[in-house]
Design a protein around this motif. Structure first.
Motif, PDB file in Angstrom:
ATOM      1  N   GLU A  81    -117.798   5.892  42.652  1.00 34.17           N
ATOM      2  CA  GLU A  81    -117.482   6.152  41.250  1.00 34.17           C
ATOM      3  C   GLU A  81    -116.283   7.098  41.117  1.00 34.17           C
ATOM      4  O   GLU A  81    -115.364   6.863  40.323  1.00 34.17           O
ATOM      5  CB  GLU A  81    -118.692   6.748  40.533  1.00 34.17           C
ATOM      6  CG  GLU A  81    -118.461   7.001  39.053  1.00 34.17           C
ATOM      7  CD  GLU A  81    -119.694   7.572  38.356  1.00 34.17           C
ATOM      8  OE1 GLU A  81    -119.575   7.973  37.177  1.00 34.17           O
ATOM      9  OE2 GLU A  81    -120.765   7.617  38.982  1.00 34.17           O
ATOM     10  N   GLU A  85    -112.432   6.427  39.673  1.00 38.29           N
ATOM     11  CA  GLU A  85    -111.855   7.305  38.663  1.00 38.29           C
ATOM     12  C   GLU A  85    -110.525   7.875  39.156  1.00 38.29           C
ATOM     13  O   GLU A  85    -109.584   8.055  38.372  1.00 38.29           O
ATOM     14  CB  GLU A  85    -112.825   8.445  38.342  1.00 38.29           C
ATOM     15  CG  GLU A  85    -112.498   9.216  37.087  1.00 38.29           C
ATOM     16  CD  GLU A  85    -112.622   8.402  35.812  1.00 38.29           C
ATOM     17  OE1 GLU A  85    -111.811   8.629  34.897  1.00 38.29           O
ATOM     18  OE2 GLU A  85    -113.516   7.531  35.732  1.00 38.29           O
ATOM     19  N   LEU A 127    -118.316  -1.894  32.935  1.00 39.80           N
ATOM     20  CA  LEU A 127    -118.472  -0.632  32.216  1.00 39.80           C
ATOM     21  C   LEU A 127    -118.650  -0.866  30.727  1.00 39.80           C
ATOM     22  O   LEU A 127    -118.101  -1.813  30.162  1.00 39.80           O
ATOM     23  CB  LEU A 127    -117.258   0.268  32.460  1.00 39.80           C
ATOM     24  CG  LEU A 127    -116.980   0.652  33.917  1.00 39.80           C
ATOM     25  CD1 LEU A 127    -115.746   1.538  33.998  1.00 39.80           C
ATOM     26  CD2 LEU A 127    -118.183   1.355  34.535  1.00 39.80           C
ATOM     27  N   SER A 128    -119.395   0.048  30.110  1.00 37.51           N
ATOM     28  CA  SER A 128    -119.616  -0.034  28.668  1.00 37.51           C
ATOM     29  C   SER A 128    -118.414   0.513  27.910  1.00 37.51           C
ATOM     30  O   SER A 128    -117.746   1.453  28.356  1.00 37.51           O
ATOM     31  CB  SER A 128    -120.869   0.766  28.294  1.00 37.51           C
ATOM     32  OG  SER A 128    -120.941   0.971  26.904  1.00 37.51           O
ATOM     33  N   ASP A 130    -118.589   2.322  25.525  1.00 35.54           N
ATOM     34  CA  ASP A 130    -118.926   3.683  25.122  1.00 35.54           C
ATOM     35  C   ASP A 130    -118.175   4.713  25.962  1.00 35.54           C
ATOM     36  O   ASP A 130    -117.984   5.863  25.527  1.00 35.54           O
ATOM     37  CB  ASP A 130    -120.431   3.927  25.255  1.00 35.54           C
ATOM     38  CG  ASP A 130    -121.250   3.106  24.262  1.00 35.54           C
ATOM     39  OD1 ASP A 130    -120.664   2.652  23.259  1.00 35.54           O
ATOM     40  OD2 ASP A 130    -122.455   2.917  24.499  1.00 35.54           O
ATOM     41  N   THR A 131    -117.760   4.316  27.173  1.00 35.69           N
ATOM     42  CA  THR A 131    -117.052   5.244  28.047  1.00 35.69           C
ATOM     43  C   THR A 131    -115.607   5.465  27.616  1.00 35.69           C
ATOM     44  O   THR A 131    -114.918   6.321  28.193  1.00 35.69           O
ATOM     45  CB  THR A 131    -117.057   4.739  29.504  1.00 35.69           C
ATOM     46  OG1 THR A 131    -116.312   3.512  29.586  1.00 35.69           O
ATOM     47  CG2 THR A 131    -118.473   4.488  29.991  1.00 35.69           C
ATOM     48  N   HIS A 175    -107.750  10.548  26.226  1.00 41.14           N
ATOM     49  CA  HIS A 175    -108.831   9.853  26.920  1.00 41.14           C
ATOM     50  C   HIS A 175    -108.956  10.235  28.396  1.00 41.14           C
ATOM     51  O   HIS A 175    -109.966  10.798  28.807  1.00 41.14           O
ATOM     52  CB  HIS A 175    -108.644   8.338  26.803  1.00 41.14           C
ATOM     53  CG  HIS A 175    -109.669   7.551  27.549  1.00 41.14           C
ATOM     54  ND1 HIS A 175    -111.027   7.707  27.334  1.00 41.14           N
ATOM     55  CD2 HIS A 175    -109.553   6.621  28.533  1.00 41.14           C
ATOM     56  CE1 HIS A 175    -111.700   6.897  28.145  1.00 41.14           C
ATOM     57  NE2 HIS A 175    -110.833   6.239  28.890  1.00 41.14           N
ATOM     58  N   ARG A 179    -112.189  12.244  30.675  1.00 42.59           N
ATOM     59  CA  ARG A 179    -113.247  11.442  31.287  1.00 42.59           C
ATOM     60  C   ARG A 179    -114.070  12.296  32.257  1.00 42.59           C
ATOM     61  O   ARG A 179    -113.548  13.210  32.894  1.00 42.59           O
ATOM     62  CB  ARG A 179    -112.647  10.239  32.017  1.00 42.59           C
ATOM     63  CG  ARG A 179    -112.082   9.191  31.070  1.00 42.59           C
ATOM     64  CD  ARG A 179    -111.381   8.077  31.832  1.00 42.59           C
ATOM     65  NE  ARG A 179    -112.287   7.365  32.718  1.00 42.59           N
ATOM     66  CZ  ARG A 179    -113.034   6.316  32.355  1.00 42.59           C
ATOM     67  NH1 ARG A 179    -112.974   5.858  31.113  1.00 42.59           N
ATOM     68  NH2 ARG A 179    -113.825   5.717  33.224  1.00 42.59           N
TER      69      ARG A 179
END
Length: 257
Positions: A81, A85, A127-128, A130-131, A175, A179
């Protein structure tokens, strides 16, 4: 450090046996790169990996990219993950084509690690949305301006060009920097290495300055970042990075009194 200790550091970092020392380059790799740089105590191995991954990915070096991604994933120093990123932060500062290649390498090396450890290789989950953060554009731009000022320790620029409006305030600081997948400190490390290799003097000065003045990266840690960066991207560019560090450190000392 002894040859045996340097070889063990190589195994720990790269996840495989060191190559035979048959050339001056191989000797320097063992004695300096793994015997001194990677063995240094002033920076965590995870942080050194962030610098190194930035350098090899930006250098378009297929073999080292594969090897460094594999070593980071196999060791567990950087999980999948966080590695994905990392790709996004890297893309912002070094470009989408290079990041695209890096992400393909991650997919390949993650599958290799999973297979070696006897696990079934599964598809990455979608991924949603919402992220992606707020879709209220006024709120997003306000948050972007606040994040810009917080990260750079400078007022945000006016939204008077597409680069500033859509890019810097909306996306990069509205954004990406917000994150949760990496800490701000980790994003600073990736960014400092990126702007140093990009030959971008103003962003280099700005990001080094804010990293040191904020206290997110200590002077001793920044010195180790300079060494790690120089080993993987060259001492000429490392000299420019070192100069920016010393300038920022003098400012911090004068500010702190």
């Amino acid at each position: 450090m002894s040859d045996a200790s340097a070889d063990q550091t190589y195994r720990d970092v790269m996840g495989e046996e060191p190559p035979p020392v048959t050339t001056p380059f191989a000797a320097a790799t063992r004695d300096f790169l793994f015997g001194t740089v990677w063995a240094g105590s002033g920076l965590s191995r995870r942080d050194r990996r962030l610098v190194t991954l930035t350098c090899v990915a930006a250098a378009d070096a297929p073999g080292p990219i594969d090897a460094q991604v594999y070593g980071a994933l196999k060791s567990g120093d950087i999980g999948l993950e966080a590695m994905l990123e990392f790709v996004l932060q890297f893309a912002v500062y070094c470009g989408w084509p290079k990041a695209s290649h890096l992400e393909m390498v991650i997919a390949r090396q993650w599958a290799r690690v999973e297979q070696e450890q006897g696990r079934e290789v599964t598809a990455w989950p979608e991924l949603s949305n919402d992220t992606l953060g707020p879709n209220d554009w006024t709120e997003r731009m306000e948050r972007g301006a606040e994040e810009f000022a917080s990260v750079n320790l400078l007022p945000a620029p006016p939204a008077e060009t597409p680069y500033r409006h859509a890019g810097i305030l909306n996306f990069v600081f509205g954004h990406v920097w917000q994150r949760p997948g990496l800490t701000r400190r980790e994003r600073r490390i990736i960014t400092v290495a990126s702007v140093a290799l990009d030959d971008a003097p103003i962003p280099l000065k700005t990001h080094v300055r804010s990293a040191i003045l904020s206290g997110d990266i200590a002077k001793e840690e920044m010195d180790e970042i300079v060494l790690q960066f120089s080993a993987y991207y060259g001492f000429a560019k490392g000299e420019a990075l070192s100069g920016a560090v010393e300038e920022a450190w003098l400012e911090k000392q004068s500010t702190d009194g």
